[in-house]
Design an enzyme around this catalytic site. Structure first.
Site, PDB file in Angstrom:
ATOM      1  N   LYS A  80      -8.777   6.818 -18.940  1.00 54.23           N
ATOM      2  CA  LYS A  80      -9.131   7.342 -20.254  1.00 54.23           C
ATOM      3  C   LYS A  80      -7.922   7.266 -21.192  1.00 54.23           C
ATOM      4  O   LYS A  80      -7.449   6.191 -21.466  1.00 54.23           O
ATOM      5  CB  LYS A  80      -9.678   8.767 -20.090  1.00 54.23           C
ATOM      6  CG  LYS A  80     -10.677   8.911 -18.919  1.00 54.23           C
ATOM      7  CD  LYS A  80     -11.960   8.143 -19.107  1.00 54.23           C
ATOM      8  CE  LYS A  80     -12.834   8.092 -17.854  1.00 54.23           C
ATOM      9  NZ  LYS A  80     -13.124   9.374 -17.230  1.00 54.23           N
ATOM     10  N   TYR A 137     -16.494  17.235 -14.786  1.00 54.16           N
ATOM     11  CA  TYR A 137     -16.954  15.848 -14.901  1.00 54.16           C
ATOM     12  C   TYR A 137     -17.998  15.568 -13.811  1.00 54.16           C
ATOM     13  O   TYR A 137     -17.825  15.962 -12.660  1.00 54.16           O
ATOM     14  CB  TYR A 137     -15.737  14.926 -14.740  1.00 54.16           C
ATOM     15  CG  TYR A 137     -16.056  13.470 -14.636  1.00 54.16           C
ATOM     16  CD1 TYR A 137     -16.486  12.763 -15.753  1.00 54.16           C
ATOM     17  CD2 TYR A 137     -15.934  12.796 -13.429  1.00 54.16           C
ATOM     18  CE1 TYR A 137     -16.779  11.420 -15.657  1.00 54.16           C
ATOM     19  CE2 TYR A 137     -16.226  11.445 -13.335  1.00 54.16           C
ATOM     20  CZ  TYR A 137     -16.647  10.765 -14.452  1.00 54.16           C
ATOM     21  OH  TYR A 137     -16.941   9.445 -14.364  1.00 54.16           O
ATOM     22  N   ASP A 176      -7.754  19.304 -14.023  1.00 54.36           N
ATOM     23  CA  ASP A 176      -8.048  17.938 -14.457  1.00 54.36           C
ATOM     24  C   ASP A 176      -7.688  17.880 -15.939  1.00 54.36           C
ATOM     25  O   ASP A 176      -8.358  18.485 -16.775  1.00 54.36           O
ATOM     26  CB  ASP A 176      -9.534  17.640 -14.214  1.00 54.36           C
ATOM     27  CG  ASP A 176      -9.903  16.199 -14.573  1.00 54.36           C
ATOM     28  OD1 ASP A 176      -9.252  15.626 -15.468  1.00 54.36           O
ATOM     29  OD2 ASP A 176     -10.852  15.668 -13.972  1.00 54.36           O
ATOM     30  N   ARG A 187       0.846  -1.201   0.000  1.00 56.99           N
ATOM     31  CA  ARG A 187       0.000   0.000   0.000  1.00 56.99           C
ATOM     32  C   ARG A 187       0.876   1.244   0.000  1.00 56.99           C
ATOM     33  O   ARG A 187       0.591   2.222  -0.664  1.00 56.99           O
ATOM     34  CB  ARG A 187      -0.962  -0.004   1.199  1.00 56.99           C
ATOM     35  CG  ARG A 187      -1.676   1.340   1.360  1.00 56.99           C
ATOM     36  CD  ARG A 187      -2.925   1.321   2.254  1.00 56.99           C
ATOM     37  NE  ARG A 187      -2.861   0.430   3.391  1.00 56.99           N
ATOM     38  CZ  ARG A 187      -2.083   0.596   4.469  1.00 56.99           C
ATOM     39  NH1 ARG A 187      -1.286   1.644   4.566  1.00 56.99           N
ATOM     40  NH2 ARG A 187      -2.096  -0.289   5.440  1.00 56.99           N
TER      41      ARG A 187
HETATM   42  C1  LIG Z   1     -13.569   9.765 -15.929  1.00 53.21           C
HETATM   43  C2  LIG Z   1     -13.161  11.086 -15.423  1.00 53.21           C
HETATM   44  C3  LIG Z   1     -12.896  11.297 -14.059  1.00 53.21           C
HETATM   45  C4  LIG Z   1     -13.052  10.215 -13.022  1.00 53.21           C
HETATM   46  O1  LIG Z   1     -12.150   9.182 -13.219  1.00 53.21           O
HETATM   47  P1  LIG Z   1     -12.434   7.644 -12.811  1.00 53.21           P
HETATM   48  O2  LIG Z   1     -11.182   6.986 -13.231  1.00 53.21           O
HETATM   49  O3  LIG Z   1     -13.654   7.205 -13.542  1.00 53.21           O
HETATM   50  O4  LIG Z   1     -12.650   7.640 -11.333  1.00 53.21           O
HETATM   51  C5  LIG Z   1     -12.470  12.556 -13.664  1.00 53.21           C
HETATM   52  N1  LIG Z   1     -12.353  13.567 -14.554  1.00 53.21           N
HETATM   53  C6  LIG Z   1     -12.619  13.402 -15.860  1.00 53.21           C
HETATM   54  C7  LIG Z   1     -12.477  14.552 -16.785  1.00 53.21           C
HETATM   55  C8  LIG Z   1     -13.052  12.164 -16.344  1.00 53.21           C
HETATM   56  O5  LIG Z   1     -13.323  12.020 -17.638  1.00 53.21           O
END
Ligand SMILES: *Cc1c(COP(=O)(O)O)cnc(C)c1O
Length: 383
Positions: free
Chosen positions: A204, A107, A179, A55
């Site tokens: 993503k 998001y 982000d 961890r």
């Molecule tokens: C998918 C996404 C998230 C969240 O990520 P997860 O891996 O699904 O927890 C945060 N910000 C953006 C822009 C996203 O597309």
């Protein structure tokens, strides 16, 4: 052990393949192994090779953290089990009573975390239109500690001026989080534009193959990175070794994939604009997009996400089911093209969000298949 090579001066694609990923000094393995172990041997109490419990740290995870930090141009990378776990760790560096100014179309899951997890815990926040700096100034409070930016946004692909927002926040003593999931460091480097923290859903584009859920944070500041590192271990939302291996593998092709995503998006946008059934096409690369000038300045290309509007919600919902090459599914950023209806899919779970996604909107994650096949699919589904 041989000292790790310093890849700092190398180009982006080289760092994606090599940073943190030197051959294994013990075996010569060219690819960082999956260290599928929860614990590590100590030769005497407290004496170990750098890892004691998985961890707290794992060599496969370390490699990913080094690689992502290098790509974002930051000194510290910290990996998480999901993008939302990464967001959570950043927000937990704040205290009840602190205030956050955030984009009003972040998001949906990020908004839900603010509204239903950190809000009740005591964090105050104001979702506003970050495109209007006067509105941002107006939302500012004495307790504002953080400005939360996402650009381009999901699914409306709004673009915000990171450098201008960073200047505004820093003058007021607050930190800026970006982000960077949609653009990726291949197209946009928020730290170089003045941001303090970059957050990723590695699920993503960074993973890039729709086979893993993960997240990451990159920061330059030792103190902030130290707090996030502490929270990673203390809360425990860590990614497993196979998951970080998959993201690391995805990263190696990030530069070529993003070029292909952007190229195909260009072809898809051109085809959509020719179809009579299609109304507005939303893509930051279009001169008529309200954020086009900013995108042209702060991004090296315009990304693989494209949204468009049809006659009404019924038409949008029906069209989504007609695609054959584009797969009808949530998520984005994989090699395969996806189509979805944000109003009833990704954004349905966040009812109450200040963002009203138009019902006639369809979102595409343009993959890296042959552009001709994507265009033919658009024509048959929307023709
Ligand atoms: C998918 C996404 C998230 C969240 O990520 P997860 O891996 O699904 O927890 C945060 N910000 C953006 C822009 C996203 O597309």
């Amino acid at each position: 052990m041989t000292a790790a090579h310093d890849w700092g001066a190398a180009g982006f694609a080289t760092r994606a393949i090599h940073a943190g990923q030197d051959p294994d000094p013990q075996t010569g393995a060219v690819i960082v192994p999956v260290y599928q172990t929860s614990t590590f041997h100590q030769s005497e109490v407290g004496a170990h090779a750098g890892w004691d419990y998985a961890r707290s740290g794992n060599p496969t995870r370390d490699a990913l953290e080094t690689a992502i930090a290098s790509l974002e141009g930051g000194r510290h990378g910290v990996a998480f089990a999901s993008g939302l776990a990464a967001c959570d760790a950043v927000l937990r560096t704040l205290r009840p009573g602190d205030h956050v100014v955030m984009a009003n179309d972040v998001y949906g899951g990020t908004y839900r975390q603010f509204a239903q997890v950190h809000g009740p815990w005591g964090l105050a926040f104001d979702p506003v239109d970050l495109a209007d700096l006067d509105v941002v100034r107006g939302a500012w409070r004495e307790q504002t500690r953080l400005l939360w930016v996402e650009t381009p946004t999901n699914p409306l692909l709004n673009v915000f001026d990171i450098a201008a927002l960073a200047e505004l926040a820093h003058e007021r003593g607050a930190r800026v989080v970006v982000d960077n999931t949609f653009a990726t460091p291949a197209l946009q480097q928020p730290l170089a534009l003045g941001a303090d923290v970059v957050v990723h859903s590695t699920t993503k584009y960074l993973g890039g193959h729709s086979d893993v859920v993960g997240g990451a944070i990159v920061a330059d500041d030792d103190d902030l990175a130290g707090q996030v590192r502490f929270l990673q271990n203390a809360i425990g939302g860590v990614p497993g070794p196979w998951d970080v291996f998959l993201v690391l593998r995805g990263l190696k092709t990030l530069a070529v994939r993003m070029r292909a995503h952007c190229e195909n998006a260009r072809a898809v946008v051109a085809a959509l604009q020719e179809l009579p059934a299609v109304g507005e096409v939303v893509w930051p690369g279009l001169a008529g997009h309200p954020g086009h000038q900013i995108a042209a300045r702060q991004m090296s290309d315009f990304g693989g996400m494209v949204s468009f509007r049809l006659a009404d919600e019924e038409a949008a919902v029906r069209a989504c089911a007609r695609f054959r090459v584009f797969t009808l599914a949530e998520s984005l950023g994989g090699v395969e093209s996806l189509v979805e209806h944000p109003g009833r899919m990704t954004h349905q779970s966040v009812a109450g969000s200040p963002l009203q996604v138009p019902g006639d909107l369809v979102r595409l994650s343009v993959g890296i298949e042959d552009a001709d096949d994507l265009v033919a699919d658009l024509r048959q589904a929307l023709g």
